[in-house]
Design an enzyme around this catalytic site. Structure first.
Site, PDB file in Angstrom:
ATOM      1  N   ASP A   1       0.819  -1.173  -0.073  1.00 60.78           N
ATOM      2  CA  ASP A   1      -0.144   0.103   0.068  1.00 60.78           C
ATOM      3  C   ASP A   1       0.898   1.245  -0.233  1.00 60.78           C
ATOM      4  OD1 ASP A   1       1.157  -0.039   2.398  1.00 60.78           O
ATOM      5  OD2 ASP A   1      -0.892  -0.073   3.603  1.00 60.78           O
ATOM      6  N   HIS A   2       2.216   1.408   0.446  1.00 64.80           N
ATOM      7  CA  HIS A   2       2.991   2.332   0.587  1.00 64.80           C
ATOM      8  C   HIS A   2       3.500   3.170  -0.799  1.00 64.80           C
ATOM      9  CE1 HIS A   2       2.379   2.324   4.772  1.00 64.80           C
ATOM     10  NE2 HIS A   2       3.207   3.334   5.050  1.00 64.80           N
TER      11      HIS A   2
ATOM     12  N   ASP B   1       3.684  -0.458  11.471  1.00 63.65           N
ATOM     13  CA  ASP B   1       3.222   0.937  10.822  1.00 63.65           C
ATOM     14  C   ASP B   1       2.427   1.523  12.204  1.00 63.65           C
ATOM     15  OD1 ASP B   1       2.317   2.435   8.232  1.00 63.65           O
ATOM     16  OD2 ASP B   1       1.170   3.199   9.901  1.00 63.65           O
TER      17      ASP B   1
ATOM     18  N   ARG C   1      -2.284  12.775   9.867  1.00 62.04           N
ATOM     19  CA  ARG C   1      -0.859  13.340  10.181  1.00 62.04           C
ATOM     20  C   ARG C   1      -0.825  14.593   9.460  1.00 62.04           C
ATOM     21  NH1 ARG C   1       2.931   8.557  11.578  1.00 62.04           N
ATOM     22  NH2 ARG C   1       1.507   8.314  13.428  1.00 62.04           N
TER      23      ARG C   1
ATOM     24  N   SER D   1       5.734   7.966  12.603  1.00 58.32           N
ATOM     25  CA  SER D   1       5.574   6.849  12.095  1.00 58.32           C
ATOM     26  C   SER D   1       6.458   5.733  12.868  1.00 58.32           C
ATOM     27  CB  SER D   1       6.164   6.945  10.691  1.00 58.32           C
ATOM     28  OG  SER D   1       6.393   5.713  10.152  1.00 58.32           O
TER      29      SER D   1
ATOM     30  N   ARG E   1       8.308   3.848  11.364  1.00 55.12           N
ATOM     31  CA  ARG E   1       9.436   3.594  10.562  1.00 55.12           C
ATOM     32  C   ARG E   1      10.894   3.285  11.261  1.00 55.12           C
ATOM     33  NH1 ARG E   1       9.036   8.999   7.558  1.00 55.12           N
ATOM     34  NH2 ARG E   1       6.690   8.249   7.536  1.00 55.12           N
TER      35      ARG E   1
END
Length: 1036
Positions: free
Chosen positions: A383-384, A448, A730, A925, A927
């Site tokens: 999806d990213h 995520d 965000r 995030s 990440r």
């Protein structure tokens, strides 16, 4: 004119009234819709009204005349009411209470007291009593119910009348109903009990009464029956009971007196295919698949309940819902230390979810572990990596082409290790998890930060870094610091323009972006039931913006409806049988409680540049003007993982349709991002997608898109000041379009749609609309629909493949010349010496999110190549030395250069470095690249005032030491030219501060103390070089 308006329930005898002022005839309906809040704040007095049938002549000054009109309308409303029309009274009371009209409020309360309560009007009056929490009225109603229960039940249930749940709740609370077993004759007629799923009887006499009426049991959908006394020998009656209740699955007996009786009972339960539980819950655990894609993995409710019993016995106190779910997943419930805010819990999550950008590093790390298969069900979601550029179809095709190397690697790795793979275009990870994998009571970790979205379905879904995900996949207990619990008590009901999004926008206003750090946010109270399951998901999703570990709602009928709508009725039925696990104990204590009355909550718009800067819609125009925000809205964007459900799409399209009916379309550029292929296919089938296109919208791919910076924006050049509004979660600086001058505001999808029609921030869609040369009209919102009917057949090219089985023939290859993928090389172990004379790479000023540390957007394509993506390290962070981004002084050459280039120079010369920051460092995030990149380029420690939870853990996993100042003022002592030494690291231990020596350029020194949250296991990660290295050591 633009006038604030309010919704009114109009009585016909008022709606056709006309006021006459100075010869001008004004319909009463127009006045009601143009009421301004200040009018309600003045005292209503004086007699200015001369009635002439349906025309009312108004005399006096303009202000007095206006007051007189309102006074007339309210008094006439009250006068015209009869006992069967209570909705109007509720509306009058709501407005009076909202605008602090004490006289009018008191008048309504007195009016209600004078009404003679009857069985006929009880439903309407009880609804008002609940809605406005009128304790005195509720008490009076309870007395009436106690004295008239048979009349009430006979009237309403013999006629099969549909009455409010509030009335049923009061009836079932009635003492007379509980004390008298003959009341079962009436109790069986309750709609509430015809849907009852669990029933507990404590006497044989009570049990006998329910077998009367031709041996028919009254609870048609009963799933679990518990009988806490000897059954005796009347098995014939019980066999009929079993035969008539085919839905019954569990029958618990407190005791069975003899072997013959037990044999008969077992025969009866076998006949009805019922699961017998005798004295213990260990018998015949039910097997309900954890999802329709995981047929060999089952929901572990019985195991969780057994774990919970152990913990509750040890703690001997009521537990919150989040504590129940968390502690029931403990690896060792008998011995685990459990202290909120202190203990490190070792947990066993039920499954793992990974989005494609971070899944690359997860799979590289799992490959490095040497394991052959995953320990729990897991999925990868593409999806990213899909950039919004033209439209959904073309953008998806382009993404599949340019990312084919990455998609091939992920699908191959997934197939090799038994991971489910959701193809590009299938949807956003969080929406797919809500539709397919989340369930009440689940403990799910995802790579995520918005994994927390799943809390809307009653589970604990927690965002983690890739290394944490690897632990779970490798069957290693996952470690989490025992969170505190913040309670949010919801009262009232959502109505009108107020949406679930406004709840979380208000919570972010209260808690700020760091107020939830180290805590789970748990919602409870009567207001919960007015929020849909996907609405609860929206609220939980943005809980990440307050730094919360996760958020959760208690299991209720709204979740059951959603499970059924998404073809998971079996899970709903199982959850219905497990209420003790899926709701908080009475008397459970929260560390902090926030009170929100949904009936009083105003729609909000938050931003710009931070999600916790809140503006009620009534103040947005004024705030925008005073803060010099760009008033014109260039773009409106709805969708993303936060607000992309069928409900969101339907409410937004209703606004668009009303606008088009009056000749209006979106003035702003408008985009729609469906959350999943299921949502996209459904809105195509039901016509919403086409209506959006007619409105002027571009329907984008089922992907993250602009929300994460995957947006090829062309309408505004970089550096140009502008405003956009979205339903995303965000809005950090430059996050969405790489333009630091973009002012990004957050709101509900319906509010975004309405503001996009005007194309301005200073428009309030709750007002009447008086557009030039167009009819005078106002927006009306439809309700909150669930998925419309059964979901349409999905495109098989986009759906999940694989999962579970592990083919032996699959091999994984990564080209050494690839610029997208790179196998990992283990980081060096700590050499056992103090870290001395390290340079300061950058002293960060102000907010430093994971976006500042490792940008997304165009850099997402390098998420599988650590060396390449490290070229974006700290390029968004502001250097305190010069107030610029991506420009630091090289302490070895005195030259100014980009941050990554400087770090590479230090690494090449064998010089370790540190970074220094302020509060809530690493928010945003999950990440892990924001931790991997500093480690890869030679960073050894990060020293800040405070950390965001996930990022601190990610640093620990990669062997980077995360320290906080014992005294936050010591931040000012560190100069960009300092040399920093971390001393006595051989004695590094939990709870013990570390000595830090600062050598200044002028030769002077300062010694400061640094704190840390490292435990023994995490210290082993540091010594080994990383958590992955430590895993490899333990395998030897």
């Amino acid at each position: 004119m633009n006038c604030p308006q309010m919704d009114y329930f109009m009585n016909e005898s008022v709606s056709d009234v006309v006021f006459v002022i100075d010869g001008h005839r004004i319909p009463a309906i127009r006045i009601l819709l143009a009421l301004n809040s200040y009018v309600f704040r003045v005292m209503l007095f004086g007699d200015f009204v001369e009635s002439k049938e349906k025309e009312i002549l108004i005399t006096g000054t303009t202000v007095d005349a206006f007051k007189a009109m309102i006074f007339y309308l309210y008094t006439k409303k009250l006068e015209f009411l009869d006992n069967e029309d209570m909705e109007l009274i509720a509306e009058v009371y709501r407005l009076a209470d909202r605008y602090q009209l004490e006289a009018l409020t008191k008048a309504v309360e007195e009016y209600l007291k004078e009404i003679q309560v009857t069985a006929e009007n009880l439903p309407q009056i009880s609804r008002i009593a609940f809605m406005f929490e009128m304790k005195e009225l509720r008490s009076d109603l309870m007395i009436f119910i106690e004295n008239n229960v048979h009349e009430i039940l006979g009237l309403h249930y013999n006629k099969s009348n549909d009455i409010p749940e509030e009335t049923e709740e009061m009836i079932t609370e009635s003492n007379s109903l509980k004390k008298t077993s003959r009341n079962w004759h009436f109790f069986r007629k309750l709609k509430l009990c015809s849907n009852l799923l669990s029933l507990n009887m404590s006497s044989y006499h009570e049990m006998s009464t329910i077998f009367d009426n031709n041996n028919q049991i009254f609870v048609n959908n009963l799933k679990c029956f518990e009988f806490r006394c000897d059954l005796r020998a009347d098995m014939k009656r019980f066999e009929i009971f079993v035969e008539n209740n085919t839905s019954l699955e569990t029958f618990r007996l407190k005791s069975i007196s003899n072997a013959d009786q037990k044999s008969k009972f077992l025969n009866a339960t076998t006949f009805g295919q019922i699961r017998l539980i005798h004295n213990t819950s260990k018998c015949c655990a039910k097997q309900v698949p954890i999802s329709r894609f995981d047929k060999d993995s089952y929901i572990p409710y019985e195991k969780l309940q057994n774990n919970l019993k152990v913990v509750k016995k040890r703690l001997n106190r009521p537990l919150t819902l989040s504590e129940k779910i968390l502690y029931s997943h403990l690896d060792d419930p008998n011995n685990q230390d459990i202290i909120r805010g202190q203990s490190y819990l070792r947990l066993r999550p039920d499954r793992v979810g990974m989005q494609d950008a971070l899944a690359q590093m997860v799979m590289f790390q799992f490959i490095a572990s040497g394991l052959s298969n995953i320990a729990v069900p897991a999925t990868i979601h593409c999806d990213h990596l899909i950039e919004a550029q033209i439209d959904g179809v073309k953008d998806l095709a382009r993404a599949i082409d340019i990312n084919k190397e990455v998609y091939s690697f992920l699908s191959t790795a997934a197939a090799k290790y038994g991971v489910g793979f959701w193809k590009p275009g299938s949807g956003i990870i969080h929406q797919i998890i809500l539709e397919n994998y989340a369930f009440p009571g689940v403990l799910l970790v995802g790579t995520d930060s918005h994994t927390v979205n799943g809390g809307g379905l009653g589970g604990l879904c927690i965002g983690v870094g890739g290394a944490d995900a690897v632990d779970v996949l490798a069957d290693i207990p996952w470690e989490l610091k025992c969170p505190n619990v913040i309670g949010v008590h919801l009262t009232g009901r959502l109505s009108g323009w107020t949406s679930p999004k406004d709840v979380i926008l208000k919570v972010t206003d209260i808690l700020t972006v760091k107020g939830g750090t180290g805590a789970i946010v748990e919602y409870f109270g009567p207001g919960v039931d007015s929020i849909s399951c996907t609405g609860m998901g929206t609220i939980c999703n943005m809980g990440a913006e307050v730094g919360a570990t996760t958020s959760v709602f208690p299991y209720n009928s709204r979740m059951r409806d959603y499970l059924k709508a998404t073809n998971r009725k079996e899970i709903a039925d199982y959850a219905d049988q497990t209420p003790e696990l899926l709701s908080a104990d009475s008397g459970a204590k929260y560390d902090h409680v926030i009170e929100i009355n949904l009936s009083e909550l105003e729609p909000h718009v938050n931003g710009p540049f931070t999600p916790d800067l809140s503006h009620p819609i009534s103040k947005l125009a004024q705030n925008a003007k005073s803060n010099d925000y760009p008033i014109d809205l260039k773009v409106g964007l709805i969708g993303s993982c936060t607000n992309s459900s069928y409900e969101d799409m339907s409410r937004s399209v209703s606004i668009a349709k009303q606008a088009m009916k009056h000749g209006l379309k979106s003035k702003s550029i408008f985009t729609v991002t469906p959350g999943s292929e299921q949502i996209r296919a459904t809105i195509e089938r039901d016509g919403q997608a086409e209506q959006f296109r007619q409105f002027g919208a571009v329907v984008l791919a089922n992907a993250c898109g602009p929300c994460i910076g995957q947006w090829d924006r062309q309408d505004v050049k970089k550096g140009v000041k502008n405003s956009i509004i979205s339903s995303f979660n965000r809005n950090f600086t430059a996050r969405n379009d790489t333009n630091p001058a973009t002012h990004h505001f957050l709101a509900s999808p319906e509010l975004v749609t309405a503001l996009s029609i005007a194309g301005r921030l200073d428009f309030n869609p709750l007002w009447l609309l008086d557009w030039p040369r167009l009819p005078f009209f106002k927006f009306d919102l439809l309700g909150r629909p669930l998925l419309n009917g059964s979901a349409p057949k999905l495109n098989p090219l986009l759906c999940m493949v694989g999962g579970g089985s592990v083919p032996s023939h699959v091999t994984i290859t990564v080209s050494p010349t690839s610029d997208r993928l790179q196998l990992l090389t283990p980081f060096n172990k700590w050499d056992g010496k103090d870290l001395t004379d390290m340079v300061v790479l950058i002293k960060v000023k102000g907010k430093c999110t994971t976006d500042h540390i490792s940008y997304a957007g165009p850099w997402l394509k390098y998420r599988g190549h650590l060396d390449n993506i490290s070229n974006n390290m700290f390029i968004g962070a502001i250097n305190a030395e010069n107030n610029e981004a991506n420009k630091v002084k090289n302490q070895l050459t005195d030259a100014w250069s980009p941050v990554p280039e400087t770090a590479r120079h230090y690494k090449a010369n064998g010089v370790n470095w540190v970074a220094v920051g302020e509060d809530n460092y690493g928010e945003g995030s999950s990440r892990e690249h924001a931790a991997l990149e500093p480690r890869h380029l030679g960073g050894r420690a990060i020293i800040v005032k405070s950390f965001a939870r996930i990022h601190e853990t990610n640093l620990k996993k990669q062997g980077v030491l995360p320290f906080t100042f014992s005294d936050p003022k010591d931040y000012d002592k560190i100069q960009p030219t300092d040399r920093i030494s971390l001393l006595e690291l051989k004695s590094l231990s939990p709870g013990k501060s570390v000595k830090c020596e600062l050598k200044h350029k002028d030769g002077s020194k300062d010694v400061i103390e640094l704190k840390h949250t490292l435990n023994d296991l995490q210290i082993q990660w540091f010594k080994a070089g990383s958590a992955l290295n430590r895993m490899a050591e333990l395998k030897k």
